[in-house]
Write a protein that holds these residues in place. Structure first.
Motif: not given
Length: 100
Positions: A56-73
């Motif tokens: 399954t592939n799901v595409t969504a617009q990037i609108v934000d970032f997570c300060i404490s997340c590892p780079a791959e999350d």
């Protein structure tokens, strides 16, 4: 991919959990080519994130970032996350993703 609750994001948009929107790590957001000091003018904000899991592939617009997340999350709003699992699960492991 983790389930995130959108609101006023780093791209300057106010979104809801009913929309297909995504977040990336702070590292990914700020290291995107031509990222500027102003978050709202980061070119990553004009791109989509496609996550793949079990065919399954799901595409969504990037609108934000997570300060404490590892780079791959990466994070998906409930509407996008539910394409893979119930939101109560919180995290789906072993996904692949790409910025379109």
């Amino acid at each position: 991919v983790f389930n995130f609750v959108p609101g006023l994001g780093a791209c300057g948009f106010t979104n809801t959990s009913d929309q297909l929107v995504a977040s990336v790590s702070s590292q990914t957001f700020h290291s995107f080519p031509y990222a500027l000091t102003s978050m709202y003018s980061n070119p990553i904000c004009t791109h989509d994130l496609t996550v793949s899991f079990n065919g399954t592939n799901v595409t969504a617009q990037i609108v934000d970032f997570c300060i404490s997340c590892p780079a791959e999350d990466v994070g998906f709003s409930a509407a996008a996350f539910e394409k893979f699992a119930p939101t109560e699960q919180g995290i789906v492991q072993n996904v692949t993703w790409v910025i379109d």
